[in-house]
Design a protein around this motif. Structure first.
Motif, PDB file in Angstrom:
ATOM      1  N   ALA A  69      -9.644  55.636  44.460  1.00 26.73           N
ATOM      2  CA  ALA A  69      -8.948  55.357  43.789  1.00 26.73           C
ATOM      3  C   ALA A  69     -10.484  56.240  42.161  1.00 26.73           C
ATOM      4  O   ALA A  69     -10.577  57.155  41.933  1.00 26.73           O
ATOM      5  CB  ALA A  69      -8.685  54.955  42.847  1.00 26.73           C
ATOM      6  N   ARG A  70     -10.690  54.887  42.521  1.00 27.18           N
ATOM      7  CA  ARG A  70     -12.773  54.690  41.322  1.00 27.18           C
ATOM      8  C   ARG A  70     -13.359  56.784  41.435  1.00 27.18           C
ATOM      9  O   ARG A  70     -13.676  56.775  41.077  1.00 27.18           O
ATOM     10  CB  ARG A  70     -13.708  54.154  40.965  1.00 27.18           C
ATOM     11  N   ASP A  71     -14.209  57.067  42.865  1.00 23.41           N
ATOM     12  CA  ASP A  71     -14.350  57.776  43.532  1.00 23.41           C
ATOM     13  C   ASP A  71     -14.076  59.056  43.248  1.00 23.41           C
ATOM     14  O   ASP A  71     -14.337  60.493  43.012  1.00 23.41           O
ATOM     15  CB  ASP A  71     -14.363  57.223  44.758  1.00 23.41           C
ATOM     16  N   ASN A  72     -12.370  59.070  42.623  1.00 23.23           N
ATOM     17  CA  ASN A  72     -11.212  60.607  42.132  1.00 23.23           C
ATOM     18  C   ASN A  72     -11.335  60.270  40.965  1.00 23.23           C
ATOM     19  O   ASN A  72     -10.979  61.045  40.469  1.00 23.23           O
ATOM     20  CB  ASN A  72      -9.816  60.280  43.134  1.00 23.23           C
ATOM     21  N   GLY A  73     -12.167  59.500  40.451  1.00 21.29           N
ATOM     22  CA  GLY A  73     -11.376  59.280  38.745  1.00 21.29           C
ATOM     23  C   GLY A  73     -10.703  58.779  38.432  1.00 21.29           C
ATOM     24  O   GLY A  73      -9.848  59.221  37.591  1.00 21.29           O
ATOM     25  N   ILE A  74      -9.372  57.630  38.906  1.00 20.72           N
ATOM     26  CA  ILE A  74      -8.332  57.876  39.293  1.00 20.72           C
ATOM     27  C   ILE A  74      -8.373  56.180  38.438  1.00 20.72           C
ATOM     28  O   ILE A  74      -7.944  55.172  38.955  1.00 20.72           O
ATOM     29  CB  ILE A  74      -7.256  58.380  39.947  1.00 20.72           C
ATOM     30  N   ALA A  75      -7.909  55.759  37.123  1.00 22.43           N
ATOM     31  CA  ALA A  75      -7.733  54.928  36.742  1.00 22.43           C
ATOM     32  C   ALA A  75      -5.939  54.100  36.514  1.00 22.43           C
ATOM     33  O   ALA A  75      -5.347  54.950  37.663  1.00 22.43           O
ATOM     34  CB  ALA A  75      -8.135  54.539  35.106  1.00 22.43           C
ATOM     35  N   GLY A  76      -5.684  52.944  36.683  1.00 21.14           N
ATOM     36  CA  GLY A  76      -4.121  52.091  37.293  1.00 21.14           C
ATOM     37  C   GLY A  76      -4.378  51.348  37.934  1.00 21.14           C
ATOM     38  O   GLY A  76      -3.456  50.843  38.932  1.00 21.14           O
ATOM     39  N   MET A  77      -5.285  51.582  38.932  1.00 22.11           N
ATOM     40  CA  MET A  77      -5.075  50.912  40.669  1.00 22.11           C
ATOM     41  C   MET A  77      -6.687  49.642  40.558  1.00 22.11           C
ATOM     42  O   MET A  77      -5.992  49.378  41.787  1.00 22.11           O
ATOM     43  CB  MET A  77      -5.443  52.129  41.710  1.00 22.11           C
ATOM     44  N   GLU A  78      -7.195  49.383  39.748  1.00 22.47           N
ATOM     45  CA  GLU A  78      -7.897  48.318  39.619  1.00 22.47           C
ATOM     46  C   GLU A  78      -8.161  47.143  40.517  1.00 22.47           C
ATOM     47  O   GLU A  78      -8.733  46.352  41.077  1.00 22.47           O
ATOM     48  CB  GLU A  78      -8.729  48.422  38.116  1.00 22.47           C
ATOM     49  N   PHE A  79      -6.223  46.852  40.028  1.00 25.50           N
ATOM     50  CA  PHE A  79      -6.103  45.729  39.974  1.00 25.50           C
ATOM     51  C   PHE A  79      -5.714  45.150  41.734  1.00 25.50           C
ATOM     52  O   PHE A  79      -5.945  44.628  42.275  1.00 25.50           O
ATOM     53  CB  PHE A  79      -5.002  45.372  39.297  1.00 25.50           C
ATOM     54  N   LEU A  80      -5.591  46.646  42.383  1.00 26.95           N
ATOM     55  CA  LEU A  80      -5.545  46.436  43.895  1.00 26.95           C
ATOM     56  C   LEU A  80      -6.409  46.071  44.470  1.00 26.95           C
ATOM     57  O   LEU A  80      -6.426  44.998  45.440  1.00 26.95           O
ATOM     58  CB  LEU A  80      -4.821  47.738  44.526  1.00 26.95           C
ATOM     59  N   ARG A  81      -7.974  45.647  44.253  1.00 25.45           N
ATOM     60  CA  ARG A  81      -8.869  45.258  44.479  1.00 25.45           C
ATOM     61  C   ARG A  81      -8.941  43.687  44.465  1.00 25.45           C
ATOM     62  O   ARG A  81      -9.653  42.886  45.334  1.00 25.45           O
ATOM     63  CB  ARG A  81      -9.693  45.834  43.652  1.00 25.45           C
ATOM     64  N   SER A  82      -7.509  43.097  43.696  1.00 27.43           N
ATOM     65  CA  SER A  82      -7.690  41.951  43.298  1.00 27.43           C
ATOM     66  C   SER A  82      -6.675  40.889  44.521  1.00 27.43           C
ATOM     67  O   SER A  82      -7.110  39.581  44.505  1.00 27.43           O
ATOM     68  CB  SER A  82      -7.299  40.864  42.050  1.00 27.43           C
ATOM     69  N   ILE A  83      -5.924  41.840  44.694  1.00 31.57           N
ATOM     70  CA  ILE A  83      -5.048  41.865  45.840  1.00 31.57           C
ATOM     71  C   ILE A  83      -5.420  41.090  47.622  1.00 31.57           C
ATOM     72  O   ILE A  83      -5.634  42.701  47.617  1.00 31.57           O
ATOM     73  CB  ILE A  83      -3.570  42.278  45.566  1.00 31.57           C
ATOM     74  N   PRO A  84      -5.011  40.431  48.379  1.00 34.45           N
ATOM     75  CA  PRO A  84      -5.597  40.159  49.370  1.00 34.45           C
ATOM     76  C   PRO A  84      -4.428  40.676  50.576  1.00 34.45           C
ATOM     77  O   PRO A  84      -3.223  39.987  50.722  1.00 34.45           O
ATOM     78  CB  PRO A  84      -6.187  38.576  49.928  1.00 34.45           C
ATOM     79  N   GLY A  85      -4.940  41.533  50.538  1.00 35.13           N
ATOM     80  CA  GLY A  85      -3.394  42.047  51.771  1.00 35.13           C
ATOM     81  C   GLY A  85      -3.842  44.329  52.007  1.00 35.13           C
ATOM     82  O   GLY A  85      -4.925  44.313  51.811  1.00 35.13           O
ATOM     83  N   THR A  86      -2.697  44.718  52.467  1.00 34.64           N
ATOM     84  CA  THR A  86      -2.592  46.201  52.551  1.00 34.64           C
ATOM     85  C   THR A  86      -1.571  46.463  51.978  1.00 34.64           C
ATOM     86  O   THR A  86      -0.777  46.819  51.481  1.00 34.64           O
ATOM     87  CB  THR A  86      -2.155  45.983  53.509  1.00 34.64           C
ATOM     88  N   VAL A  87      -1.289  47.630  51.766  1.00 36.86           N
ATOM     89  CA  VAL A  87      -0.363  48.753  50.923  1.00 36.86           C
ATOM     90  C   VAL A  87       0.756  48.398  51.380  1.00 36.86           C
ATOM     91  O   VAL A  87       1.505  48.665  50.620  1.00 36.86           O
ATOM     92  CB  VAL A  87      -0.448  50.537  51.818  1.00 36.86           C
TER      93      VAL A  87
END
Length: 299
Positions: A110-128
Motif C-alpha cells: 500500500a505504501r509503495d503505491n501511495g495508498i493510505a489507511g492500511m498502516e495499522f495492518l503492519r502491527s497485527i501479527p497474522g495473515t489476510v
C-alpha cells in the motif's frame, strides 16, 4: 489419531501427523492428523468438495493468535502458503490480497503505491485470512473499514465472493459461513504520500516494540477488551502481572500477553489464561473472553 476415511487426491502437499508447534507462535502443542497445503484456490475447492463432510477442517495462518492443544488437531488443517501470499494493485486505492499475505506485506505494498489507511495492518501479527475472519484491528483501524469483499471456499467446495456487508462485522468477530476458508480479499484505502505512510508505520512499529513482548514466544492479545475497559488493566489490577503456571507466564511487559518462557505445554498456557480469568472475575466482576483461539484435543 486414527485414520478411518480416504482423502481426495491433491496437487498441493498432504502430510500425515504433521507437528504444528513449529508453525505457531507459542511453539507448543500437538500434531495435525493431516496438514494440507493447497496449490491454489481450485485445489482447495476440489479437495473440500470431495472430502467426507464429517471430517473436521480448520485453517492455519501464521499461528499467531492460536493455542494448539497438546493432543493435536483431528481431521485436516489447511495452511495457505506462498501461492496465497500475493498482493497486487487493482486501482489507485485498492489492493487484491491473497489470504496468506502478511500484514507487513499488505501495508508495505500500500505504501509503495501511495495508498493510505492500511498502516495499522503492519502491527497485527497474522495473515489476510485471519484479519478478515476476526475483523483484525489495532491503532484505530479495523478491517471492516477497508474491506471491499472477500473470496471464500465453503466447506462444500463452492468458491464464492462475499461483500463486506454480508460479514456483519463487530468487535473481533464476523459472520463468515461456518467452515468457510478465506482465500483472498480486496482492501480499499485512500490516496496518500508514501513518506507520510511510512512515518505512520514507523510510529506504530515503535509503539508496539515499546509496549509488547515481541521477542517472546507469545500469542498476541489474549483477551478481548470488555466494553469500556482494557483487558490488560483488569489483569494487572487482579495482581496477575508475572503470574506463572509451569512454563507459561503473564508478560511483565504487557499483561494481556501470555508467554512461553521455554518449555510450556499448551495446557500450561491455557490453564494460566483460565486462572487469570478467575482472578479478574473475583477482583472486578468482569468476565474476560478469550481473543486467542484454542483448537484441538486436550491430552
Amino acid at each position: 489419531m486414527s485414520v478411518c476415511y480416504a482423502l481426495p487426491p491433491v496437487r498441493g502437499k498432504l502430510t500425515h501427523d504433521a507437528p504444528l508447534a513449529p508453525l505457531v507462535w507459542f511453539k507448543s502443542g500437538g500434531s495435525a492428523e493431516w496438514l494440507f497445503e493447497p496449490a491454489d484456490a481450485k485445489d482447495l475447492a476440489d479437495f473440500l468438495y470431495a472430502l467426507d463432510p464429517s471430517v473436521p477442517v480448520m485453517t492455519l495462518g501464521l499461528g499467531s493468535n492460536l493455542i494448539v492443544r497438546d493432543g493435536g488437531v483431528p481431521g485436516v488443517v489447511v495452511r495457505l502458503g506462498k501461492a496465497f501470499a500475493k498482493v497486487a494493485k487493482v486501482d489507485d486505492v485498492t489492493l487484491d490480497c491473497g489470504a496468506g499475505a502478511s500484514g507487513i506485506l499488505v501495508s508495505s505494498t500500500a505504501r509503495d503505491n501511495g495508498i493510505a489507511g492500511m498502516e495499522f495492518l503492519r502491527s497485527i501479527p497474522g495473515t489476510v485470512g485471519g484479519f478478515v475472519r476476526m475483523n483484525g484491528g489495532a491503532y484505530g483501524g479495523e478491517v471492516k473499514d477497508i474491506l471491499v469483499d472477500c473470496d471464500v471456499v465453503l466447506r462444500n467446495g463452492d468458491l464464492v465472493t462475499l461483500p463486506v456487508e454480508q460479514l456483519h462485522y463487530s468487535y473481533r468477530h464476523s459472520e463468515l459461513p461456518e467452515g468457510a476458508i478465506v482465500v483472498g480479499a480486496r482492501f480499499r484505502g485512500k490516496p496518500g504520500e508514501p513518506e507520510a505512510i511510512q512515518a505512520e508505520m514507523d510510529r506504530i512499529s515503535a509503539s508496539r516494540e515499546a509496549s509488547q513482548p515481541l521477542r517472546s514466544k507469545t500469542g498476541g492479545s489474549t483477551f478481548k477488551n470488555p466494553d469500556g475497559g482494557k483487558a490488560w488493566q483488569l489483569v494487572d489490577e487482579a495482581g496477575c502481572r508475572g503470574l506463572q503456571i509451569g512454563g507459561a507466564q503473564v508478560s511483565e511487559k504487557h499483561t494481556n500477553f501470555l508467554i512461553n518462557t521455554g518449555d510450556a505445554t499448551s495446557a500450561d498456557i491455557e490453564e494460566l489464561g483460565e486462572e487469570v480469568r478467575r482472578r479478574v472475575k473475583a477482583k472486578s466482576g468482569v468476565d474476560l473472553h478469550w481473543e486467542i483461539q484454542r483448537v484441538g484435543v486436550k491430552k
